[in-house]
Design a protein around this motif. Structure first.
Motif, short mmCIF file in Angstrom:
data_model
loop_
_atom_site.label_atom_id
_atom_site.label_comp_id
_atom_site.label_asym_id
_atom_site.label_seq_id
_atom_site.Cartn_x
_atom_site.Cartn_y
_atom_site.Cartn_z
N ASP A 45 0.80 -1.11 -0.05
CA ASP A 45 -0.12 -0.06 0.13
C ASP A 45 0.73 1.20 -0.04
O ASP A 45 0.95 2.02 1.09
CB ASP A 45 -0.75 0.08 1.51
CG ASP A 45 -1.94 0.99 1.33
OD1 ASP A 45 -2.12 1.66 0.12
OD2 ASP A 45 -2.46 1.45 2.20
N ARG A 47 2.42 4.77 0.22
CA ARG A 47 1.91 5.98 0.32
C ARG A 47 2.46 7.14 -0.39
O ARG A 47 2.39 8.26 -0.14
CB ARG A 47 1.89 6.23 1.90
CG ARG A 47 1.44 5.06 2.62
CD ARG A 47 -0.08 5.35 2.51
NE ARG A 47 -0.54 3.94 3.43
CZ ARG A 47 -1.62 4.13 4.05
NH1 ARG A 47 -2.27 5.15 4.24
NH2 ARG A 47 -2.15 3.17 4.54
N LEU A 48 3.61 6.77 -1.09
CA LEU A 48 4.29 7.99 -1.88
C LEU A 48 4.10 8.13 -3.33
O LEU A 48 3.77 7.30 -3.98
CB LEU A 48 5.85 7.73 -1.61
CG LEU A 48 6.41 7.47 -0.43
CD1 LEU A 48 7.91 7.33 -0.32
CD2 LEU A 48 6.11 8.88 0.52
N THR A 49 4.15 9.31 -3.79
CA THR A 49 3.86 9.31 -5.24
C THR A 49 4.87 10.64 -5.66
O THR A 49 5.51 11.12 -4.92
CB THR A 49 2.56 9.88 -5.63
OG1 THR A 49 2.29 9.87 -7.09
CG2 THR A 49 2.02 11.28 -5.04
N GLU A 51 5.79 14.13 -7.96
CA GLU A 51 5.34 15.23 -8.80
C GLU A 51 6.14 15.23 -10.15
O GLU A 51 7.12 15.68 -10.26
CB GLU A 51 5.37 16.72 -8.14
CG GLU A 51 4.87 16.97 -7.01
CD GLU A 51 5.21 18.30 -6.38
OE1 GLU A 51 6.06 19.13 -7.04
OE2 GLU A 51 4.92 18.61 -5.28
N LEU A 121 7.37 4.74 -6.21
CA LEU A 121 5.91 4.41 -6.44
C LEU A 121 5.76 2.84 -5.94
O LEU A 121 4.65 2.45 -5.52
CB LEU A 121 5.30 4.27 -7.95
CG LEU A 121 5.33 5.69 -8.75
CD1 LEU A 121 4.94 5.49 -10.15
CD2 LEU A 121 4.44 6.83 -8.12
N VAL A 182 5.93 13.14 -2.93
CA VAL A 182 4.73 13.84 -2.03
C VAL A 182 4.21 12.44 -1.23
O VAL A 182 4.10 11.46 -2.02
CB VAL A 182 3.79 14.75 -2.57
CG1 VAL A 182 4.60 16.12 -3.05
CG2 VAL A 182 3.23 14.00 -3.90
N ALA A 183 3.88 12.71 -0.13
CA ALA A 183 2.79 11.83 0.27
C ALA A 183 1.38 11.54 -0.11
O ALA A 183 0.75 12.60 -0.04
CB ALA A 183 3.03 11.81 2.13
N ARG A 184 0.84 10.46 -0.45
CA ARG A 184 -0.49 10.53 -0.84
C ARG A 184 -1.21 10.40 0.46
O ARG A 184 -0.90 9.97 1.24
CB ARG A 184 -0.82 9.07 -1.42
CG ARG A 184 -0.52 9.13 -3.06
CD ARG A 184 -1.20 8.20 -3.71
NE ARG A 184 -0.01 7.33 -4.07
CZ ARG A 184 -0.15 6.12 -4.63
NH1 ARG A 184 -1.17 5.48 -4.69
NH2 ARG A 184 0.82 5.59 -5.04
N PRO A 185 -2.46 10.86 0.68
CA PRO A 185 -3.21 10.77 1.63
C PRO A 185 -3.88 9.13 1.65
O PRO A 185 -3.85 8.50 0.93
CB PRO A 185 -4.66 11.56 1.31
CG PRO A 185 -4.61 11.70 -0.29
CD PRO A 185 -3.12 11.77 -0.57
N PRO A 187 -5.90 5.94 2.21
CA PRO A 187 -7.21 5.71 1.74
C PRO A 187 -8.30 5.73 2.95
O PRO A 187 -7.98 5.27 4.04
CB PRO A 187 -7.23 4.32 1.22
CG PRO A 187 -5.77 3.71 1.82
CD PRO A 187 -5.12 4.87 2.19
#
Length: 189
Positions: A45, A47-49, A51, A121, A182-185, A187
């Motif tokens: 899962d 949590r990073l993406t 830009e 990713l 950036v950290a994804r929020p 879920p």
């Protein structure tokens, strides 16, 4: 008494000492400083993406720097000091050592950027994995000229150029990642 520091506000408070802890109030206080255990995050899962636009603009700038290091290395050693270098593979059959080093440096930078993007990713600690991968790649490209030539001076100087290209790519891409990850929020469940 003064208010507790902000970092202590999330910690559990110690319970009252029991008869088994007589004289060990310090032990209770020390145990109270450990935070509550968190729920483990699944590595599947991520949590990073990234830009992507800024990341690949940084990758292109890194490729330009790598190409210029290769070009300047050849100009300095072969043109100014008249030392024949061990050329890297000429992937596009340009017939030019300057072009071969510049193109190979740029390709290394773009390939490393692609690997870093995939690591961000898909892996739990992308910077650690990227650091290890780049360290091994830098060592490999620095020693390859020794496998291609028996002239130790030419191999050493060629390895130096390769080393500079590898270290530049590694450090610049690590900096690009630091500014574009950036950290994804989390879920919503």
């Amino acid at each position: 008494p003064p208010p507790p520091p902000p970092w202590r506000s999330t910690l559990t408070t110690p319970s009252a000492p029991t008869s088994s802890h007589v004289g060990s109030a310090r032990c209770i206080r020390d145990r109270a400083q450990f935070p509550e255990p968190r729920t483990p995050v699944s590595p599947a899962d991520p949590r990073l993406t990234v830009e992507a636009g800024r990341f690949w603009a940084g990758a292109a700038a890194t490729a330009l720097v790598a190409a210029l290091i290769g070009l300047l290395g050849v100009i300095i050693f072969e043109r100014i000091f008249a030392i024949t270098l061990v050329p890297p593979p000429d992937l596009f059959a340009t017939g030019s050592r300057q072009a071969a080093w510049a193109i190979d440096g740029a390709i290394l930078a773009l390939l490393a950027a692609g690997v870093l993007h995939l690591l961000i990713l898909s892996t739990p600690r992308p910077r650690a994995f990227f650091g290890w991968i780049m360290a091994l790649v830098v060592v490999a490209i620095a020693v390859l000229p020794f496998a291609w030539s028996s002239d130790v001076t030419a191999a050493a100087l060629s390895g130096l150029i390769n080393l500079l290209i590898g270290v530049a790519v590694w450090s610049l891409l690590a900096g690009v990642a630091g500014r574009t990850i950036v950290a994804r929020p989390a879920p919503v469940v």
